[in-house]
Design a protein around this motif. Structure first.
Motif, mmCIF file in Angstrom:
data_model
loop_
_atom_site.group_PDB
_atom_site.id
_atom_site.type_symbol
_atom_site.label_atom_id
_atom_site.label_comp_id
_atom_site.label_asym_id
_atom_site.label_seq_id
_atom_site.Cartn_x
_atom_site.Cartn_y
_atom_site.Cartn_z
ATOM 1 N N ALA A 104 0.839 -1.196 0.000
ATOM 2 C CA ALA A 104 0.000 0.000 0.000
ATOM 3 C C ALA A 104 0.876 1.250 0.000
ATOM 4 O O ALA A 104 0.613 2.206 -0.736
ATOM 5 N N ARG A 105 1.921 1.227 0.819
ATOM 6 C CA ARG A 105 2.810 2.391 0.876
ATOM 7 C C ARG A 105 3.461 2.632 -0.483
ATOM 8 O O ARG A 105 3.547 3.755 -0.954
ATOM 9 N N GLU A 106 3.919 1.552 -1.118
ATOM 10 C CA GLU A 106 4.535 1.692 -2.443
ATOM 11 C C GLU A 106 3.522 2.203 -3.466
ATOM 12 O O GLU A 106 3.816 3.082 -4.260
ATOM 13 N N ARG A 107 2.329 1.647 -3.417
ATOM 14 C CA ARG A 107 1.316 2.002 -4.412
ATOM 15 C C ARG A 107 0.785 3.406 -4.204
ATOM 16 O O ARG A 107 0.668 4.181 -5.141
ATOM 17 N N TRP A 108 0.426 3.741 -2.985
ATOM 18 C CA TRP A 108 -0.247 5.015 -2.732
ATOM 19 C C TRP A 108 0.730 6.120 -2.370
ATOM 20 O O TRP A 108 0.350 7.283 -2.338
ATOM 21 N N GLY A 109 1.984 5.788 -2.114
ATOM 22 C CA GLY A 109 2.998 6.824 -1.900
ATOM 23 C C GLY A 109 3.127 7.711 -3.122
ATOM 24 O O GLY A 109 3.322 8.912 -3.023
ATOM 25 N N GLY A 110 2.987 7.123 -4.311
ATOM 26 C CA GLY A 110 3.019 7.897 -5.556
ATOM 27 C C GLY A 110 1.853 8.854 -5.650
ATOM 28 O O GLY A 110 1.981 9.965 -6.161
ATOM 29 N N VAL A 111 0.702 8.441 -5.138
ATOM 30 C CA VAL A 111 -0.459 9.331 -5.109
ATOM 31 C C VAL A 111 -0.164 10.509 -4.189
ATOM 32 O O VAL A 111 -0.484 11.647 -4.505
ATOM 33 N N HIS A 112 0.459 10.211 -3.062
ATOM 34 C CA HIS A 112 0.807 11.274 -2.117
ATOM 35 C C HIS A 112 1.725 12.310 -2.786
ATOM 36 O O HIS A 112 1.518 13.510 -2.638
ATOM 37 N N GLN A 113 2.704 11.841 -3.528
ATOM 38 C CA GLN A 113 3.606 12.759 -4.235
ATOM 39 C C GLN A 113 2.862 13.549 -5.299
ATOM 40 O O GLN A 113 3.110 14.741 -5.491
ATOM 41 N N LEU A 138 -0.720 20.364 -4.926
ATOM 42 C CA LEU A 138 -0.896 21.420 -3.926
ATOM 43 C C LEU A 138 0.157 22.516 -4.087
ATOM 44 O O LEU A 138 -0.124 23.687 -3.828
ATOM 45 N N ASP A 139 1.337 22.156 -4.552
ATOM 46 C CA ASP A 139 2.343 23.172 -4.898
ATOM 47 C C ASP A 139 1.850 24.026 -6.064
ATOM 48 O O ASP A 139 2.048 25.243 -6.081
ATOM 49 N N GLU A 140 1.199 23.390 -7.039
ATOM 50 C CA GLU A 140 0.623 24.136 -8.167
ATOM 51 C C GLU A 140 -0.481 25.072 -7.669
ATOM 52 O O GLU A 140 -0.628 26.185 -8.176
ATOM 53 N N ARG A 141 -1.250 24.618 -6.684
ATOM 54 C CA ARG A 141 -2.281 25.464 -6.095
ATOM 55 C C ARG A 141 -1.657 26.713 -5.484
ATOM 56 O O ARG A 141 -2.151 27.816 -5.668
ATOM 57 N N LEU A 162 -13.464 21.880 -0.949
ATOM 58 C CA LEU A 162 -14.017 20.602 -1.411
ATOM 59 C C LEU A 162 -12.903 19.621 -1.775
ATOM 60 O O LEU A 162 -12.975 18.427 -1.451
ATOM 61 N N GLU A 163 -11.879 20.130 -2.452
ATOM 62 C CA GLU A 163 -10.754 19.259 -2.816
ATOM 63 C C GLU A 163 -10.047 18.747 -1.568
ATOM 64 O O GLU A 163 -9.642 17.571 -1.520
ATOM 65 N N ASP A 164 -9.905 19.594 -0.567
ATOM 66 C CA ASP A 164 -9.274 19.154 0.679
ATOM 67 C C ASP A 164 -10.099 18.051 1.342
ATOM 68 O O ASP A 164 -9.542 17.088 1.876
ATOM 69 N N GLN A 165 -11.430 18.186 1.287
ATOM 70 C CA GLN A 165 -12.299 17.129 1.817
ATOM 71 C C GLN A 165 -12.127 15.840 1.027
ATOM 72 O O GLN A 165 -12.085 14.745 1.605
ATOM 73 N N LEU A 166 -12.031 15.983 -0.275
ATOM 74 C CA LEU A 166 -11.859 14.830 -1.152
ATOM 75 C C LEU A 166 -10.556 14.104 -0.820
ATOM 76 O O LEU A 166 -10.535 12.876 -0.683
ATOM 77 N N ILE A 167 -9.495 14.851 -0.674
ATOM 78 C CA ILE A 167 -8.195 14.256 -0.328
ATOM 79 C C ILE A 167 -8.270 13.587 1.037
ATOM 80 O O ILE A 167 -7.809 12.454 1.205
ATOM 81 N N ALA A 168 -8.869 14.274 2.000
ATOM 82 C CA ALA A 168 -8.955 13.716 3.348
ATOM 83 C C ALA A 168 -9.762 12.424 3.367
ATOM 84 O O ALA A 168 -9.381 11.449 4.012
ATOM 85 N N ARG A 169 -10.863 12.401 2.629
ATOM 86 C CA ARG A 169 -11.750 11.230 2.674
ATOM 87 C C ARG A 169 -11.250 10.082 1.814
ATOM 88 O O ARG A 169 -11.365 8.929 2.181
#
Length: 162
Positions: free
Chosen positions: A8-17, A23-26, A141-148
């Protein structure tokens, strides 16, 4: 169990990046927004198409990244964790995000050509006020989406639940 967590860490770590980059673009979008707003407040007639184009480009890139990169990845993550409640929440949030997407597209259309830009320049401060409200709601809304859909599935959350 440990192997699943590692996977999971390997798979979703890329999503985190991917989310971090987004968020840097934001942040870059917001800095550019504030610069454009300040320029409008200082001397509206001096605001040129290149400055509006730069803002519009950042805005469209940010919105596109959300729709075509981030949201699908978050939905895939919820699917992978069989989190049906998160998928339902995502559907509702994505519906609400459409309003600000339409607002952004209308702004981009109004300032798409030099002639249109000149024609709509007097309306730019009002447009920026509308965008500020729309983007504020969008970011929440995007922050909620990310959190959930993402934060709820991070390996740290899984480890705490055990």
């Amino acid at each position: 169990m440990l192997e699943e967590c590692k996977t999971a860490r390997e798979r979703w770590g890329g999503v985190h990046q991917l989310i971090d980059r987004w968020l840097d673009e934001r942040r870059e979008l917001l800095v550019n927004f504030l610069e454009l707003k300040e320029a409008c407040d200082t001397e509206l007639e001096a605001v040129g198409k290149p400055q509006i184009d730069r803002f519009s480009e950042l805005l469209m890139d940010y919105i596109s990244a959300g729709h075509f990169e981030i949201y699908p990845q978050l939905r895939e993550e919820a699917n992978a964790f069989e989190d049906h409640e998160a998928q339902h929440v995502a559907d509702k949030l994505l519906e609400r995000l459409e309003l600000s997407t339409e607002l952004v597209l209308a702004f981009d259309a109004d300032y798409s050509t030099p002639v249109r830009c000149q024609h709509f320049l007097p309306r730019l401060p009002a447009w920026l006020d509308r965008l500020a409200k729309g983007l504020t709601e969008r970011f929440a809304l995007e922050d909620q989406l990310i959190a959930r859909l993402h934060a709820a599935h991070t390996p740290q959350k899984e480890a705490q639940a055990e």
